[in-house]
Scaffold this motif. Sequence first.
Motif, PDB file in Angstrom:
ATOM      1  N   ARG A   6       0.831  -1.209   0.000  1.00  0.00           N
ATOM      2  CA  ARG A   6       0.000   0.000   0.000  1.00  0.00           C
ATOM      3  C   ARG A   6       0.864   1.257   0.000  1.00  0.00           C
ATOM      4  O   ARG A   6       0.563   2.231  -0.683  1.00  0.00           O
ATOM      5  CB  ARG A   6      -0.907  -0.011   1.233  1.00  0.00           C
ATOM      6  N   LYS A 104      -3.430  16.290   4.844  1.00  0.00           N
ATOM      7  CA  LYS A 104      -4.635  15.619   5.337  1.00  0.00           C
ATOM      8  C   LYS A 104      -5.122  16.261   6.622  1.00  0.00           C
ATOM      9  O   LYS A 104      -6.331  16.514   6.785  1.00  0.00           O
ATOM     10  CB  LYS A 104      -4.328  14.142   5.580  1.00  0.00           C
ATOM     11  N   PHE A 316      -2.228   5.279   7.619  1.00  0.00           N
ATOM     12  CA  PHE A 316      -3.361   5.153   6.707  1.00  0.00           C
ATOM     13  C   PHE A 316      -4.702   5.274   7.429  1.00  0.00           C
ATOM     14  O   PHE A 316      -5.712   5.580   6.801  1.00  0.00           O
ATOM     15  CB  PHE A 316      -3.273   3.836   5.934  1.00  0.00           C
ATOM     16  N   GLU A 317      -4.722   5.011   8.736  1.00  0.00           N
ATOM     17  CA  GLU A 317      -5.950   5.269   9.488  1.00  0.00           C
ATOM     18  C   GLU A 317      -6.309   6.749   9.422  1.00  0.00           C
ATOM     19  O   GLU A 317      -7.484   7.113   9.262  1.00  0.00           O
ATOM     20  CB  GLU A 317      -5.765   4.833  10.946  1.00  0.00           C
ATOM     21  N   SER A 320      -7.248   7.767   5.772  1.00  0.00           N
ATOM     22  CA  SER A 320      -8.546   7.277   5.304  1.00  0.00           C
ATOM     23  C   SER A 320      -9.724   8.037   5.902  1.00  0.00           C
ATOM     24  O   SER A 320     -10.871   7.812   5.504  1.00  0.00           O
ATOM     25  CB  SER A 320      -8.689   5.784   5.637  1.00  0.00           C
TER      26      SER A 320
END
Length: 618
Positions: A6, A104, A316-317, A320
């Motif tokens: 990933r 993000k 990635f938590e 996402s």
Amino acid sequence: MRSIARIMRATGSLWPFYLGILICSVLTAVGSLATPFVLKFATDAVVAALNGHGESTVRIIFTFAGLYLVMQLFSTFISNYGGYLGDIMGQRMRSLLSTRYFHKLLSLPQSYFDTQLTGSVVSRLNRSIAEVTFFIKSMSNNFFSTIITTIAVLIIMFVYYWPLALLLLVIYPTYLWLTGLTSRKWQVWERDKNEHIDLAGGRFNEVISQLRVVKSFGTQARELAAFTRHFTDTVSLTKDQSRHWHRMDNFRRSALNIVFFLMYLLIFWKTLEGDFSLGDMVLMIQLMAMASQPVAMLSWIIDSAQRAIAGSREYFEVMSLPDDPRSGSVVAPTVTGTIDRVSPDGREERAPMSNSSESLPDPVITFEDVAFAYDGEQAVLQDINLAVSRGEKVAFVGESGGGKSTLMSLLQGLYIPTEGRVTVAGFDTSTSTLGQMREAMGMVFQDASLFSGTIAENIAYARPQATREEIVEAAKQANADVFVQQFADGYDSLIGERGLKLSGGQKQRIAVARAILKDAPILILDEATSALDTRSERVVQEALDRLMIGRTSLIIAHRLSTISAVDRIVTLENGRIREVGTPSELATSGGIYSELLELQMSATAADRQRLKKFGIVG
């Protein structure tokens, strides 16, 4: 390995580096594999020469020694160039993952940060990304060439003597299987350790940023004990984790030792039987050494891989999580450090709003049947209906916790109303791109919220392209120029983290200058002078009065003298609007404002305490 894959997919723009490293790995493997063959032929040639069946021994020595040197130099230069590519790739990967993580965070709704410690967010960034990039870089520098070499060794051994290849084919998957069993429990401990580290990092950041408070209350020992307790717990967890890992490693490596014992036994036996020449034996021993390297490295590779997997999971938590759909045009990073403007909804941005008050619709601000509750909490605001006209000054009064600051947060679009809607300058804060809406708003808060850097940079924070003359003029209007000129470097003076080198009044005047320079038609003053002494407050209030001229202003004040000058007062009680009217109307209404006026005239301690509940001082 799905997590690693990933990461590779997320950093697909680095494919030229991946390709270059792969090519270097193949060439390095070729160079490494050529060496055993050189030694094999050299051994056979020397033995033949000594037995009188070949060329001059001296010539053989120089020929094969020269070939050996060439192959070693080839492998050295190629592997180092691959290492160079791996280093650059690792740093670019770290830059890319870090900027995307920051991007993000900037795009997440404010509610996410309500439950996060700032230090924990920073700790997670540093640890997770560092572990991921360290593993990828290490793997690219060593892993690919090792895997290619291992596959080639298996093929060569199969050609020479297939039982040797079969034994290797047995030990590799067995070793990986045993390691997989170890890994499951290992990752549970690692996750617990990371949680302690993040909590300790979060608290560390809080304590250091408020060290004066900690020292003032004499709680250094308590804070140190709590900080130490987290790391003591990580030591305890590491003991269990390491004990488990090394106990299992004893089984893995013992099985490995037994298999290699059998392989060496077969090689020596076949040589004594005459099936292998001395050169073949040397070749097999060299290949055996090369075959043992990846297995010996496997523990280290898996250890660092597990750390990378744990880090990537946390990374990635966050990645996402859904963005705030209203975040609008955000600067998205690329590997090269350039920036691209993207819009989450794919629409073109509208032209920037003019800062002229005349360009605003009327009413400028509306609250329509607004209710709001923080996640899982009781409603803070209910049934809020209010319209603010262009150029109007409106003050909000109510007990602490009555919803005044929450109302301002909804106005800025930091939160979405649970019910109803809020519009600012024609924008619905629940659905509109907030960047444009916020262009029309200037804010001065109780906490000046300055950044490290120079005075000029802080004043120009909302308008970084402003000229020095514009910055100075804004400072003069904010009554800040007088103290700025007293610094040795003037407007280029560094003020420290959160404006540490400035007094409360100085920081607030910088904040006012920042709002003046932005020159937005809507102004929010959230207890902008409540933390100041009387003298500083007078200076700052004078600047605020100038700032409010010609602007639509919403004020949460802590002195009734400032409230008396507004056009309307809105009183809130238990999250609901109780009164709306001019100061003169509400002064005789018998409501909250009228009560405050009476309390201000009283000298009793009980009445003074009641005033404080409203955030009002005499």
